[in-house]
Design a protein around this motif. Structure first.
Motif, PDB file in Angstrom:
ATOM      1  N   LEU A  25      42.536  36.809  46.063  1.00  0.00           N
ATOM      2  CA  LEU A  25      43.829  36.964  46.060  1.00  0.00           C
ATOM      3  C   LEU A  25      44.569  35.692  45.157  1.00  0.00           C
ATOM      4  CD1 LEU A  25      45.140  37.905  49.534  1.00  0.00           C
ATOM      5  CD2 LEU A  25      44.216  39.334  47.851  1.00  0.00           C
ATOM      6  N   ALA A  26      45.493  36.028  44.275  1.00  0.00           N
ATOM      7  CA  ALA A  26      46.318  34.968  43.658  1.00  0.00           C
ATOM      8  C   ALA A  26      47.255  34.285  44.627  1.00  0.00           C
ATOM      9  CB  ALA A  26      46.936  35.556  42.084  1.00  0.00           C
ATOM     10  N   VAL A  27      47.370  33.136  44.804  1.00  0.00           N
ATOM     11  CA  VAL A  27      48.039  32.380  45.580  1.00  0.00           C
ATOM     12  C   VAL A  27      48.998  31.188  45.371  1.00  0.00           C
ATOM     13  CG1 VAL A  27      47.963  31.347  48.030  1.00  0.00           C
ATOM     14  CG2 VAL A  27      46.309  33.191  47.561  1.00  0.00           C
ATOM     15  N   ASP A  28      50.143  31.225  45.606  1.00  0.00           N
ATOM     16  CA  ASP A  28      50.838  29.815  45.224  1.00  0.00           C
ATOM     17  C   ASP A  28      51.448  29.294  46.574  1.00  0.00           C
ATOM     18  OD1 ASP A  28      50.876  30.332  42.311  1.00  0.00           O
ATOM     19  OD2 ASP A  28      52.580  31.767  42.523  1.00  0.00           O
ATOM     20  N   VAL A  29      51.418  28.065  46.561  1.00  0.00           N
ATOM     21  CA  VAL A  29      51.972  27.462  47.511  1.00  0.00           C
ATOM     22  C   VAL A  29      53.147  26.492  47.469  1.00  0.00           C
ATOM     23  CG1 VAL A  29      51.020  25.659  49.364  1.00  0.00           C
ATOM     24  CG2 VAL A  29      49.399  27.451  48.374  1.00  0.00           C
ATOM     25  N   VAL A  30      54.092  26.609  48.632  1.00  0.00           N
ATOM     26  CA  VAL A  30      55.268  25.726  48.658  1.00  0.00           C
ATOM     27  C   VAL A  30      55.491  25.161  50.047  1.00  0.00           C
ATOM     28  CG1 VAL A  30      56.418  26.705  46.430  1.00  0.00           C
ATOM     29  CG2 VAL A  30      56.821  27.558  48.829  1.00  0.00           C
ATOM     30  N   TYR A  31      56.302  24.058  50.191  1.00  0.00           N
ATOM     31  CA  TYR A  31      56.111  23.225  51.160  1.00  0.00           C
ATOM     32  C   TYR A  31      57.614  23.285  51.871  1.00  0.00           C
ATOM     33  CZ  TYR A  31      51.610  21.997  49.366  1.00  0.00           C
ATOM     34  OH  TYR A  31      50.553  21.967  48.881  1.00  0.00           O
ATOM     35  N   LYS A 153      37.984  36.622  39.977  1.00  0.00           N
ATOM     36  CA  LYS A 153      38.919  36.855  39.233  1.00  0.00           C
ATOM     37  C   LYS A 153      38.702  38.182  38.467  1.00  0.00           C
ATOM     38  CE  LYS A 153      41.757  33.560  40.031  1.00  0.00           C
ATOM     39  NZ  LYS A 153      43.056  33.701  40.918  1.00  0.00           N
ATOM     40  N   GLU A 154      37.420  38.373  38.008  1.00  0.00           N
ATOM     41  CA  GLU A 154      36.945  39.604  37.506  1.00  0.00           C
ATOM     42  C   GLU A 154      37.326  40.688  38.321  1.00  0.00           C
ATOM     43  OE1 GLU A 154      33.323  37.213  35.352  1.00  0.00           O
ATOM     44  OE2 GLU A 154      32.690  38.569  36.953  1.00  0.00           O
ATOM     45  N   PHE A 155      36.853  40.716  39.795  1.00  0.00           N
ATOM     46  CA  PHE A 155      37.301  41.696  40.828  1.00  0.00           C
ATOM     47  C   PHE A 155      38.586  41.819  40.886  1.00  0.00           C
ATOM     48  CE2 PHE A 155      38.149  43.353  45.053  1.00  0.00           C
ATOM     49  CZ  PHE A 155      36.858  44.127  44.921  1.00  0.00           C
ATOM     50  N   GLY A 156      39.410  41.011  40.585  1.00  0.00           N
ATOM     51  CA  GLY A 156      40.996  41.037  40.735  1.00  0.00           C
ATOM     52  C   GLY A 156      41.522  41.821  39.633  1.00  0.00           C
ATOM     53  N   LEU A 157      40.807  41.471  38.600  1.00  0.00           N
ATOM     54  CA  LEU A 157      41.340  42.175  37.109  1.00  0.00           C
ATOM     55  C   LEU A 157      40.871  43.693  37.099  1.00  0.00           C
ATOM     56  CD1 LEU A 157      41.050  40.690  33.945  1.00  0.00           C
ATOM     57  CD2 LEU A 157      40.582  42.735  34.002  1.00  0.00           C
ATOM     58  N   VAL A 178      46.840  38.418  38.929  1.00  0.00           N
ATOM     59  CA  VAL A 178      45.422  37.991  39.378  1.00  0.00           C
ATOM     60  C   VAL A 178      45.347  36.382  39.410  1.00  0.00           C
ATOM     61  CG1 VAL A 178      42.794  38.132  38.631  1.00  0.00           C
ATOM     62  CG2 VAL A 178      44.519  39.855  38.294  1.00  0.00           C
ATOM     63  N   TRP A 179      46.213  35.728  38.804  1.00  0.00           N
ATOM     64  CA  TRP A 179      46.154  34.242  38.528  1.00  0.00           C
ATOM     65  C   TRP A 179      47.462  33.532  39.219  1.00  0.00           C
ATOM     66  CZ3 TRP A 179      43.868  37.334  35.060  1.00  0.00           C
ATOM     67  CH2 TRP A 179      42.430  37.096  34.701  1.00  0.00           C
ATOM     68  N   ASP A 180      47.725  32.463  39.419  1.00  0.00           N
ATOM     69  CA  ASP A 180      48.866  31.660  40.038  1.00  0.00           C
ATOM     70  C   ASP A 180      49.708  31.213  39.029  1.00  0.00           C
ATOM     71  OD1 ASP A 180      47.594  29.405  39.497  1.00  0.00           O
ATOM     72  OD2 ASP A 180      46.711  29.471  41.334  1.00  0.00           O
ATOM     73  N   ALA A 181      50.677  30.410  39.645  1.00  0.00           N
ATOM     74  CA  ALA A 181      51.906  30.034  38.966  1.00  0.00           C
ATOM     75  C   ALA A 181      51.202  28.855  38.037  1.00  0.00           C
ATOM     76  CB  ALA A 181      53.062  29.587  39.788  1.00  0.00           C
ATOM     77  N   HIS A 182      50.282  28.197  38.301  1.00  0.00           N
ATOM     78  CA  HIS A 182      49.777  27.003  37.670  1.00  0.00           C
ATOM     79  C   HIS A 182      48.946  27.474  36.429  1.00  0.00           C
ATOM     80  CE1 HIS A 182      50.972  24.434  40.830  1.00  0.00           C
ATOM     81  NE2 HIS A 182      50.333  24.979  41.620  1.00  0.00           N
ATOM     82  N   ARG A 191      41.665  37.508  28.393  1.00  0.00           N
ATOM     83  CA  ARG A 191      40.736  38.022  27.342  1.00  0.00           C
ATOM     84  C   ARG A 191      39.263  37.581  27.744  1.00  0.00           C
ATOM     85  NH1 ARG A 191      38.616  36.062  23.105  1.00  0.00           N
ATOM     86  NH2 ARG A 191      39.975  34.211  22.851  1.00  0.00           N
ATOM     87  N   VAL A 192      39.329  36.296  28.104  1.00  0.00           N
ATOM     88  CA  VAL A 192      37.810  35.876  28.293  1.00  0.00           C
ATOM     89  C   VAL A 192      37.116  36.515  29.570  1.00  0.00           C
ATOM     90  CG1 VAL A 192      36.736  33.983  29.068  1.00  0.00           C
ATOM     91  CG2 VAL A 192      38.223  33.510  27.240  1.00  0.00           C
ATOM     92  N   THR A 193      38.258  36.661  30.626  1.00  0.00           N
ATOM     93  CA  THR A 193      37.638  37.402  31.842  1.00  0.00           C
ATOM     94  C   THR A 193      37.163  38.764  31.636  1.00  0.00           C
ATOM     95  OG1 THR A 193      39.049  35.682  33.093  1.00  0.00           O
ATOM     96  CG2 THR A 193      38.213  37.715  34.524  1.00  0.00           C
ATOM     97  N   LEU A 194      38.171  39.495  31.007  1.00  0.00           N
ATOM     98  CA  LEU A 194      37.886  40.742  30.499  1.00  0.00           C
ATOM     99  C   LEU A 194      36.331  40.942  29.788  1.00  0.00           C
ATOM    100  CD1 LEU A 194      41.275  42.344  29.297  1.00  0.00           C
ATOM    101  CD2 LEU A 194      39.479  43.327  30.760  1.00  0.00           C
ATOM    102  N   MET A 195      36.126  40.049  29.023  1.00  0.00           N
ATOM    103  CA  MET A 195      34.980  40.110  28.183  1.00  0.00           C
ATOM    104  C   MET A 195      33.787  39.780  29.267  1.00  0.00           C
ATOM    105  SD  MET A 195      33.859  37.468  25.164  1.00  0.00           S
ATOM    106  CE  MET A 195      33.768  35.804  26.310  1.00  0.00           C
ATOM    107  N   LYS A 196      33.851  38.800  30.004  1.00  0.00           N
ATOM    108  CA  LYS A 196      32.797  38.865  31.139  1.00  0.00           C
ATOM    109  C   LYS A 196      32.779  40.037  31.676  1.00  0.00           C
ATOM    110  CE  LYS A 196      33.266  33.701  31.169  1.00  0.00           C
ATOM    111  NZ  LYS A 196      33.795  32.610  32.375  1.00  0.00           N
ATOM    112  N   LEU A 197      33.767  40.715  32.314  1.00  0.00           N
ATOM    113  CA  LEU A 197      33.869  41.893  33.172  1.00  0.00           C
ATOM    114  C   LEU A 197      33.222  43.014  32.376  1.00  0.00           C
ATOM    115  CD1 LEU A 197      34.580  43.511  35.518  1.00  0.00           C
ATOM    116  CD2 LEU A 197      36.812  43.746  34.573  1.00  0.00           C
ATOM    117  N   ARG A 198      33.527  43.093  30.998  1.00  0.00           N
ATOM    118  CA  ARG A 198      32.947  44.211  30.374  1.00  0.00           C
ATOM    119  C   ARG A 198      31.438  44.024  30.214  1.00  0.00           C
ATOM    120  NH1 ARG A 198      37.780  43.840  25.845  1.00  0.00           N
ATOM    121  NH2 ARG A 198      38.744  45.873  26.272  1.00  0.00           N
TER     122      ARG A 198
END
Length: 218
Positions: A25-31, A153-157, A178-182, A191-198
Motif C-alpha cells: 500500500l502507498a502510505v502517508d503519515v501525519v501526527y 510497487k510492481e504489484f501495486g502498479l 502506488v507511491w506516497d506524498a514524498h 516508467r522504470v517500474t513499468l519496465m521492470k514489470l514488463r
C-alpha cells in the motif's frame, strides 16, 4: 490503494505505516489533525486511519470535515476508549469503522483492506485479464499459469492496471495510488517500474503504452 495515517503517537504511526507498506500500500503519515486536513485536501486517499485524540485539530473535527467535503475516503477511527457510547459517537460522526487500542495489527490490515474495497467500485476477489491472474488478498500473480514474483510497487502498479479493466490509466494516477506524498511528481519512477514489470511478465508484452495518455492492459 493509498492510505493516510493520522496518529500523534509517532512510534505507533510509523509502525503502522511500515506494516501497511509491506502490504504493497502507498502510505502517508501525519501526527496532528491540522496536517491531516492539509494532506486530505491535496491527495486522493482510499482510507484514513484516524486517531480520535489528535492534537491541534481534534480527530472528531477531522472526521466531520471529511464527511462534509463529500470525499470518498473511508475512515477507520482509533481510540483508547473501549466504551460502547464512545464507539457509537465515533460512528455517528461519520467514521466507517472503529478500532480500540491496543489492537492486533493483522486486524487493522484486514479492516483497511475491507474499507479500501468499499472506497472504490466493486471488483472481483481475483482479477484476470490477458492471461494474467492477480489475487490481491494473497498478493500472488500468475501469467498463463506461471507464478510471477513481483516487488511491492510492481504489484501495486499491476493491480491498478488490472482494476482499470482495459481503460487507459495515466502515469499521474499510478503515481498517486502506488507511491506516497514524498515521491517527486516529476520522477520517472513509474516508467522504470513499468519496465521492470514488463520484463517479469514476459512475452508477448501485455502492457500497452498510449502515447501522451498513459498505460493499459487491453
Amino acid at each position: 490503494m493509498r492510505v493516510l495515517i493520522a496518529e500523534d503517537e509517532r512510534m505507533l504511526a510509523d509502525s503502522i505505516a511500515e506494516g501497511l507498506r509491506a502490504e504493497a500500500l502507498a502510505v502517508d503519515v501525519v501526527y496532528d489533525g491540522d496536517a491531516a486536513l492539509e494532506y486530505l485536501g491535496v491527495n486522493d486517499y482510499d482510507v484514513l486511519v484516524l486517531d480520535r485524540d489528535l492534537p491541534v485539530v481534534h480527530g472528531d473535527d477531522v472526521c466531520r470535515a471529511v464527511v462534509e467535503s463529500g470525499a470518498h475516503v473511508r475512515v477507520i477511527m482509533l481510540t483508547a476508549s473501549v466504551t460502547v457510547p464512545a464507539r457509537v459517537e465515533g460512528l455517528r460522526l461519520g467514521a466507517d469503522d472503529y478500532l480500540t487500542k491496543p489492537f492486533a495489527f493483522e486486524e487493522l490490515v484486514a479492516r483497511v483492506h475491507a474499507l479500501g474495497r468499499r472506497a472504490r467500485p466493486a471488483a472481483p476477489p481475483t482479477l484476470e485479464r490477458a492471461g494474467i491472474k492477480l489475487d490481491p488478498a494473497r498478493r500472488e500473480v500468475y501469467r498463463e499459469g506461471r507464478y510471477v514474483q513481483l516487488a511491492r510497487k510492481e504489484f501495486g502498479l499491476l493491480t491498478e492496471l488490472m482494476r482499470a479493466d482495459g481503460e487507459v490509466v495515466s502515469a499521474e494516477h499510478l503515481l498517486e495510488k502506488v507511491w506516497d506524498a514524498h515521491t517527486d511528481p516529476f520522477t520517472n519512477t513509474v516508467r522504470v517500474t513499468l519496465m521492470k514489470l514488463r520484463r517479469k511478465l514476459g512475452d508477448p508484452p501485455v502492457i500497452e503504452t498510449v502515447p501522451g495518455v498513459g498505460y493499459r492492459i487491453p
